[in-house]
Design a protein around this motif. Structure first.
Motif, PDB file in Angstrom:
ATOM      1  N   LEU A 270     -11.077   8.424  -0.944  1.00  0.00           N
ATOM      2  CA  LEU A 270     -10.454   7.684   0.194  1.00  0.00           C
ATOM      3  C   LEU A 270      -9.461   6.379  -0.467  1.00  0.00           C
ATOM      4  CD1 LEU A 270     -13.488   7.518   2.674  1.00  0.00           C
ATOM      5  CD2 LEU A 270     -11.246   8.705   3.024  1.00  0.00           C
ATOM      6  N   ALA A 271     -10.072   5.743  -1.238  1.00  0.00           N
ATOM      7  CA  ALA A 271      -9.442   4.635  -1.892  1.00  0.00           C
ATOM      8  C   ALA A 271      -8.205   5.101  -2.516  1.00  0.00           C
ATOM      9  CB  ALA A 271     -10.140   3.849  -2.858  1.00  0.00           C
ATOM     10  N   ARG A 294      -6.631   4.625 -10.920  1.00  0.00           N
ATOM     11  CA  ARG A 294      -8.025   3.959 -10.997  1.00  0.00           C
ATOM     12  C   ARG A 294      -8.215   2.572 -10.771  1.00  0.00           C
ATOM     13  NH1 ARG A 294     -12.195   5.579 -14.807  1.00  0.00           N
ATOM     14  NH2 ARG A 294     -10.435   6.818 -16.067  1.00  0.00           N
ATOM     15  N   LEU A 295      -7.425   1.596 -11.371  1.00  0.00           N
ATOM     16  CA  LEU A 295      -7.328   0.403 -11.051  1.00  0.00           C
ATOM     17  C   LEU A 295      -7.250  -0.028  -9.501  1.00  0.00           C
ATOM     18  CD1 LEU A 295      -8.086  -2.560 -12.015  1.00  0.00           C
ATOM     19  CD2 LEU A 295      -5.680  -2.845 -12.666  1.00  0.00           C
ATOM     20  N   PHE A 296      -6.135   0.337  -9.030  1.00  0.00           N
ATOM     21  CA  PHE A 296      -5.453  -0.050  -7.624  1.00  0.00           C
ATOM     22  C   PHE A 296      -6.734   0.390  -6.501  1.00  0.00           C
ATOM     23  CE2 PHE A 296      -3.292   0.074  -3.914  1.00  0.00           C
ATOM     24  CZ  PHE A 296      -2.672  -1.373  -3.692  1.00  0.00           C
ATOM     25  N   SER A 297      -7.241   1.788  -7.000  1.00  0.00           N
ATOM     26  CA  SER A 297      -8.200   2.350  -5.979  1.00  0.00           C
ATOM     27  C   SER A 297      -9.689   1.238  -5.942  1.00  0.00           C
ATOM     28  CB  SER A 297      -8.743   3.833  -6.580  1.00  0.00           C
ATOM     29  OG  SER A 297      -7.650   4.720  -6.555  1.00  0.00           O
ATOM     30  N   ALA A 298     -10.046   1.009  -7.247  1.00  0.00           N
ATOM     31  CA  ALA A 298     -11.281   0.088  -7.169  1.00  0.00           C
ATOM     32  C   ALA A 298     -11.007  -1.142  -6.792  1.00  0.00           C
ATOM     33  CB  ALA A 298     -11.552  -0.062  -8.731  1.00  0.00           C
ATOM     34  N   LEU A 299      -9.420  -1.673  -6.614  1.00  0.00           N
ATOM     35  CA  LEU A 299      -9.197  -2.892  -6.053  1.00  0.00           C
ATOM     36  C   LEU A 299      -8.814  -2.844  -4.443  1.00  0.00           C
ATOM     37  CD1 LEU A 299      -7.030  -4.557  -8.978  1.00  0.00           C
ATOM     38  CD2 LEU A 299      -9.253  -4.967  -8.217  1.00  0.00           C
ATOM     39  N   SER A 300      -8.983  -1.511  -3.723  1.00  0.00           N
ATOM     40  CA  SER A 300      -8.355  -1.441  -2.632  1.00  0.00           C
ATOM     41  C   SER A 300      -9.525  -2.347  -1.646  1.00  0.00           C
ATOM     42  CB  SER A 300      -8.270   0.208  -2.286  1.00  0.00           C
ATOM     43  OG  SER A 300      -9.671   0.628  -2.413  1.00  0.00           O
TER      44      SER A 300
END
Length: 389
Positions: A270-271, A294-300
């Motif tokens: 989803l992220a 990866r990073l932007f998904s984790a930061l979403s």
């Protein structure tokens, strides 16, 4: 009591039979009540001949002499209908037994085939509902089931918690999407998956969203997981595309094993969908992998939090100061794109190294940071990711 033969099925049997036979046909439930007939006046009444056949579990032939002795009974043949060894009802054909006997057997076989097909379809639908329930429980981290109950349910459908699993999110939503069209495309996608990738489990989570659980049949390491995820992402997308009519967007989450893998992978998918749409270079891009965001998904999940506000503060100062000249922020982004390598950055911007150094120094001064510091370097990079359109 729940009827094993309902009116719809009874009418279907009569309709199929009368396409090739000119005799009167009656279909009865397990009590002998007529559900459908070529003689509409008899629907709802009890068929005495069928009751006798059902009671004995065998065919009953009624000739003229017997018909005179039994009230409201006509000459003909009445046969019980068996499905999986159980009596579901009866079927009758009106006429002299010696004339209709051979047709009666064919009629009995026809009725049994229709009912068996319906029973199989019902079982498949029930099985599909159970599969979808399992998917929803897995991605929602068990729900009302204990870990043991969930594992027993998963074993029924061949879900091995020790294997690696990906969760894919398929979004059929489009500005011009009609609700029925989206639902039809989701149904087609699920059918296509069941035919070509039967180990996949899927479930509809809204009128436009389909969740897919995809198992990796080979042992995998984190080193090759990104490559596998990309291959599975495009393979499944192309398969769904071949059966659908609407444009879709697909994301794949992180590949994991264990009972909590599904919830974790679903959230990361989803992220990733959110990150991919926000960062895509053109509107035709529609496949997004967690390993590429990866990073932007984790930061979403940081959006709107105090943590995001604090990380973004230096960047907001830079954006406010740079609004007129429009050179510092593009310079900073180019510098990060080239991993902080000054020569490549200057070459892209077509400026001298000294000019680049002056701009970066000005960024440090305005934002009160030091880009040579690992902490400030990483913090500003995260801020740029959070600020991505």
């Amino acid at each position: 009591m729940v009827r094993r033969i309902d009116t719809r099925l009874a009418e279907q049997i009569v309709a199929e039979a009368t396409r090739v036979l000119l005799f009167d046909i009656n279909v009865m439930d397990e009590t002998g009540s007529i559900l459908a007939s070529t003689d509409l006046s008899r629907v709802g009444s009890l068929h005495r001949g069928a009751q006798i056949a059902l009671s004995n579990g065998s065919d009953l032939e009624v000739d003229k002499a017997m018909a005179k002795r039994i009230p409201k009974v006509k000459p003909g043949v009445n046969m019980p209908i068996f499905v999986d060894g159980e009596v579901w009802g009866a079927i009758g054909i009106t006429g002299a037994p010696e004339e209709v006997r051979q047709y009666g057997k064919l009629l009995q076989v026809l009725a049994q085939m229709i009912l068996e097909r319906e029973a199989l379809t019902t079982e498949l639908r029930r099985n599909q509902r159970h599969r979808e329930d399992l998917v929803l429980h897995l991605i929602n981290a068990q729900g009302s089931f204990s870990a043991t109950e969930l594992e027993n349910m998963a074993n029924r459908f061949g879900v091995d918690f020790s294997a690696f699993w990906f969760v894919l999110v398929c979004d059929f939503l489009h500005p011009k999407t009609v609700l029925n069209e989206a639902l039809e495309d989701i149904a087609r996608a699920q059918w296509k998956l069941s035919q070509h990738i039967p180990q996949c489990l899927s479930a509809r989570t809204s009128h436009s969203e389909l969740i897919i659980l995809d198992q990796i049949s080979i042992s995998a390491t984190d080193h090759c997981m990104a490559e596998i995820a990309r291959e599975r992402l495009f393979s499944i997308t192309n398969l769904i595309d071949s059966s659908g009519k609407l444009p879709l967007t697909v994301s794949i989450g992180v590949g994991l094993s264990g009972i909590t893998a599904f919830n974790h992978s679903w959230k990361s998918a989803l992220a990733t969908m959110q990150a991919g749409i926000a960062r895509r270079s053109n509107l035709r891009e529609r496949c997004f992998s967690f390993y590429e965001h990866r990073l932007f998904s984790a930061l979403s999940t940081w959006a709107g939090t105090w943590q995001a506000t604090e990380v973004m503060r230096p960047l907001e100062i830079l954006k406010a100061q740079d609004r007129a000249r429009i050179e510092l922020l593009p310079t900073l982004k180019a510098w990060y794109r080239h991993g902080g390598q000054p020569n490549k950055t200057a070459e892209e911007l077509r400026i001298h190294r000294n000019t680049l150094d002056k701009r970066l120094k000005r960024v440090n001064e305005l934002c009160r940071i030091n880009l040579s510091s690992t902490e400030d370097y990483v913090s500003m990079y995260i801020a740029l990711q959070l600020d991505a359109p």
